[in-house]
Motif scaffolding. Structure first.
Motif, PDB file in Angstrom:
ATOM      1  N   GLU A 108      -9.097  12.896  16.387  1.00 51.32           N
ATOM      2  CA  GLU A 108      -9.287  11.623  17.236  1.00 51.32           C
ATOM      3  C   GLU A 108     -10.740  11.001  16.958  1.00 51.32           C
ATOM      4  O   GLU A 108     -10.798   9.802  17.057  1.00 51.32           O
ATOM      5  CB  GLU A 108      -8.989  12.139  18.613  1.00 51.32           C
ATOM      6  N   GLU A 109     -11.714  12.044  16.662  1.00 55.58           N
ATOM      7  CA  GLU A 109     -13.133  11.742  16.512  1.00 55.58           C
ATOM      8  C   GLU A 109     -13.016  10.924  15.311  1.00 55.58           C
ATOM      9  O   GLU A 109     -13.702   9.726  15.253  1.00 55.58           O
ATOM     10  CB  GLU A 109     -13.956  12.873  16.475  1.00 55.58           C
ATOM     11  N   GLU A 110     -12.499  11.372  14.215  1.00 58.07           N
ATOM     12  CA  GLU A 110     -12.576  10.669  12.996  1.00 58.07           C
ATOM     13  C   GLU A 110     -11.814   9.091  12.955  1.00 58.07           C
ATOM     14  O   GLU A 110     -12.385   8.339  12.494  1.00 58.07           O
ATOM     15  CB  GLU A 110     -11.731  11.482  11.691  1.00 58.07           C
ATOM     16  N   LEU A 111     -10.731   9.096  13.833  1.00 57.54           N
ATOM     17  CA  LEU A 111     -10.166   7.858  13.874  1.00 57.54           C
ATOM     18  C   LEU A 111     -11.068   6.894  14.824  1.00 57.54           C
ATOM     19  O   LEU A 111     -10.991   5.924  14.492  1.00 57.54           O
ATOM     20  CB  LEU A 111      -8.578   7.977  14.789  1.00 57.54           C
ATOM     21  N   ALA A 112     -11.798   7.274  15.685  1.00 57.00           N
ATOM     22  CA  ALA A 112     -12.595   6.641  16.634  1.00 57.00           C
ATOM     23  C   ALA A 112     -13.664   6.124  15.746  1.00 57.00           C
ATOM     24  O   ALA A 112     -14.158   4.880  15.818  1.00 57.00           O
ATOM     25  CB  ALA A 112     -13.169   7.273  17.887  1.00 57.00           C
ATOM     26  N   ALA A 113     -14.384   6.790  14.876  1.00 55.33           N
ATOM     27  CA  ALA A 113     -15.362   6.668  13.852  1.00 55.33           C
ATOM     28  C   ALA A 113     -14.838   5.337  13.088  1.00 55.33           C
ATOM     29  O   ALA A 113     -15.540   4.380  12.817  1.00 55.33           O
ATOM     30  CB  ALA A 113     -15.838   7.761  13.382  1.00 55.33           C
ATOM     31  N   LEU A 114     -13.752   5.741  12.655  1.00 56.64           N
ATOM     32  CA  LEU A 114     -13.277   4.614  11.679  1.00 56.64           C
ATOM     33  C   LEU A 114     -12.902   3.156  12.301  1.00 56.64           C
ATOM     34  O   LEU A 114     -13.346   2.171  11.690  1.00 56.64           O
ATOM     35  CB  LEU A 114     -12.171   5.172  11.084  1.00 56.64           C
ATOM     36  N   ILE A 115     -12.162   3.138  13.341  1.00 52.76           N
ATOM     37  CA  ILE A 115     -12.055   2.115  14.130  1.00 52.76           C
ATOM     38  C   ILE A 115     -13.489   1.335  14.462  1.00 52.76           C
ATOM     39  O   ILE A 115     -13.690   0.110  14.366  1.00 52.76           O
ATOM     40  CB  ILE A 115     -11.256   2.381  15.428  1.00 52.76           C
ATOM     41  N   ALA A 116     -14.436   2.134  14.847  1.00 53.44           N
ATOM     42  CA  ALA A 116     -15.805   1.621  15.171  1.00 53.44           C
ATOM     43  C   ALA A 116     -16.336   0.722  14.170  1.00 53.44           C
ATOM     44  O   ALA A 116     -16.941  -0.343  13.927  1.00 53.44           O
ATOM     45  CB  ALA A 116     -16.656   2.492  15.730  1.00 53.44           C
ATOM     46  N   VAL A 117     -16.602   1.436  12.842  1.00 56.14           N
ATOM     47  CA  VAL A 117     -16.926   1.210  11.460  1.00 56.14           C
ATOM     48  C   VAL A 117     -16.218  -0.061  11.147  1.00 56.14           C
ATOM     49  O   VAL A 117     -16.704  -1.321  10.727  1.00 56.14           O
ATOM     50  CB  VAL A 117     -17.114   2.017  10.324  1.00 56.14           C
ATOM     51  N   VAL A 118     -14.999  -0.206  11.127  1.00 61.15           N
ATOM     52  CA  VAL A 118     -14.076  -1.053  10.488  1.00 61.15           C
ATOM     53  C   VAL A 118     -14.121  -2.451  11.408  1.00 61.15           C
ATOM     54  O   VAL A 118     -14.357  -3.610  10.838  1.00 61.15           O
ATOM     55  CB  VAL A 118     -12.628  -0.700  10.367  1.00 61.15           C
ATOM     56  N   SER A 119     -14.229  -2.019  12.843  1.00 63.16           N
ATOM     57  CA  SER A 119     -14.182  -3.277  13.792  1.00 63.16           C
ATOM     58  C   SER A 119     -15.594  -3.900  13.626  1.00 63.16           C
ATOM     59  O   SER A 119     -15.618  -5.295  13.655  1.00 63.16           O
ATOM     60  CB  SER A 119     -14.113  -2.630  15.208  1.00 63.16           C
ATOM     61  N   ASP A 120     -16.690  -3.334  13.546  1.00 66.66           N
ATOM     62  CA  ASP A 120     -18.250  -3.847  13.365  1.00 66.66           C
ATOM     63  C   ASP A 120     -18.100  -4.725  11.991  1.00 66.66           C
ATOM     64  O   ASP A 120     -18.558  -5.670  11.954  1.00 66.66           O
ATOM     65  CB  ASP A 120     -19.210  -2.739  13.557  1.00 66.66           C
ATOM     66  N   ALA A 121     -17.636  -4.060  10.930  1.00 64.71           N
ATOM     67  CA  ALA A 121     -17.340  -4.894   9.616  1.00 64.71           C
ATOM     68  C   ALA A 121     -16.642  -6.116   9.772  1.00 64.71           C
ATOM     69  O   ALA A 121     -17.003  -7.116   9.202  1.00 64.71           O
ATOM     70  CB  ALA A 121     -16.921  -3.773   8.547  1.00 64.71           C
ATOM     71  N   TYR A 122     -15.524  -6.155  10.502  1.00 66.84           N
ATOM     72  CA  TYR A 122     -14.485  -7.129  10.542  1.00 66.84           C
ATOM     73  C   TYR A 122     -15.375  -8.505  11.683  1.00 66.84           C
ATOM     74  O   TYR A 122     -15.288  -9.317  11.062  1.00 66.84           O
ATOM     75  CB  TYR A 122     -13.505  -6.734  11.288  1.00 66.84           C
ATOM     76  N   ALA A 123     -16.078  -7.749  12.708  1.00 67.67           N
ATOM     77  CA  ALA A 123     -16.978  -8.666  13.382  1.00 67.67           C
ATOM     78  C   ALA A 123     -17.972  -9.592  12.685  1.00 67.67           C
ATOM     79  O   ALA A 123     -18.181 -10.310  12.739  1.00 67.67           O
ATOM     80  CB  ALA A 123     -17.230  -8.169  14.538  1.00 67.67           C
ATOM     81  N   GLN A 124     -18.527  -8.894  11.669  1.00 65.56           N
ATOM     82  CA  GLN A 124     -19.712  -9.277  11.155  1.00 65.56           C
ATOM     83  C   GLN A 124     -19.227 -10.372  10.000  1.00 65.56           C
ATOM     84  O   GLN A 124     -20.084 -11.168   9.790  1.00 65.56           O
ATOM     85  CB  GLN A 124     -20.576  -8.036  10.545  1.00 65.56           C
ATOM     86  N   GLU A 125     -18.055  -9.842   9.291  1.00 72.34           N
ATOM     87  CA  GLU A 125     -17.502 -10.777   8.410  1.00 72.34           C
ATOM     88  C   GLU A 125     -17.132 -12.215   9.174  1.00 72.34           C
ATOM     89  O   GLU A 125     -17.495 -13.195   8.410  1.00 72.34           O
ATOM     90  CB  GLU A 125     -16.326 -10.151   7.422  1.00 72.34           C
ATOM     91  N   ALA A 126     -16.530 -11.923  10.266  1.00 75.90           N
ATOM     92  CA  ALA A 126     -15.851 -13.234  10.724  1.00 75.90           C
ATOM     93  C   ALA A 126     -17.075 -13.973  11.310  1.00 75.90           C
ATOM     94  O   ALA A 126     -16.911 -15.229  11.218  1.00 75.90           O
ATOM     95  CB  ALA A 126     -15.159 -12.858  12.105  1.00 75.90           C
ATOM     96  N   ALA A 127     -18.302 -13.389  11.957  1.00 75.77           N
ATOM     97  CA  ALA A 127     -19.273 -14.278  12.161  1.00 75.77           C
ATOM     98  C   ALA A 127     -20.034 -15.009  11.288  1.00 75.77           C
ATOM     99  O   ALA A 127     -20.333 -16.210  11.229  1.00 75.77           O
ATOM    100  CB  ALA A 127     -20.239 -13.395  12.942  1.00 75.77           C
ATOM    101  N   GLU A 128     -20.228 -14.520   9.795  1.00 75.00           N
ATOM    102  CA  GLU A 128     -20.913 -15.129   8.706  1.00 75.00           C
ATOM    103  C   GLU A 128     -19.906 -15.992   8.182  1.00 75.00           C
ATOM    104  O   GLU A 128     -20.319 -16.765   7.233  1.00 75.00           O
ATOM    105  CB  GLU A 128     -21.289 -13.923   7.955  1.00 75.00           C
ATOM    106  N   ALA A 129     -18.604 -15.983   8.377  1.00 75.34           N
ATOM    107  CA  ALA A 129     -17.661 -16.748   7.509  1.00 75.34           C
ATOM    108  C   ALA A 129     -17.558 -18.142   8.143  1.00 75.34           C
ATOM    109  O   ALA A 129     -16.626 -19.117   7.678  1.00 75.34           O
ATOM    110  CB  ALA A 129     -16.293 -16.166   7.506  1.00 75.34           C
ATOM    111  N   VAL A 130     -18.323 -18.575   9.162  1.00 77.54           N
ATOM    112  CA  VAL A 130     -18.278 -19.771   9.695  1.00 77.54           C
ATOM    113  C   VAL A 130     -18.773 -20.816   8.802  1.00 77.54           C
ATOM    114  O   VAL A 130     -20.051 -20.567   8.668  1.00 77.54           O
ATOM    115  CB  VAL A 130     -18.829 -19.593  11.182  1.00 77.54           C
TER     116      VAL A 130
END
Length: 81
Positions: free
Chosen positions: A28-50
């Motif tokens: 569960e800890e590994e999944l939580a870390a994975l979700i946090a990293v992927v979510s942050d990368a996804y949010a940064q990419e979406a913000a820069e894609a405007v």
């Protein structure tokens, strides 16, 4: 692991991206870390894609060229000589 993001033009735009673990088992800890990293990368990419729209003044919109540019490929008098 595979990440599926909905296509822009499809009707799936309301669904969030999904993560699917295809091999091994994660804690569960590994999944939580994975979700946090992927979510942050996804949010940064979406913000820069405007794309910023260029500001066009009313003068630029109504301005038209005085004449067409000269065609340099046609010789004077249409004689190739």
């Amino acid at each position: 692991m595979s990440v599926h993001a909905p296509e822009e033009g499809s009707g799936e735009a309301q669904r969030p991206p999904t993560i699917e673990i295809t091999r091994g088992s994660a804690s569960e800890e590994e999944l939580a870390a994975l979700i946090a990293v992927v979510s942050d990368a996804y949010a940064q990419e979406a913000a820069e894609a405007v794309v910023e729209e260029p500001v066009v003044s009313a003068w630029t919109r109504t301005q038209r060229p005085l004449r067409r540019s000269l065609r340099r490929d046609i010789p004077w008098g249409r004689f190739s000589g």
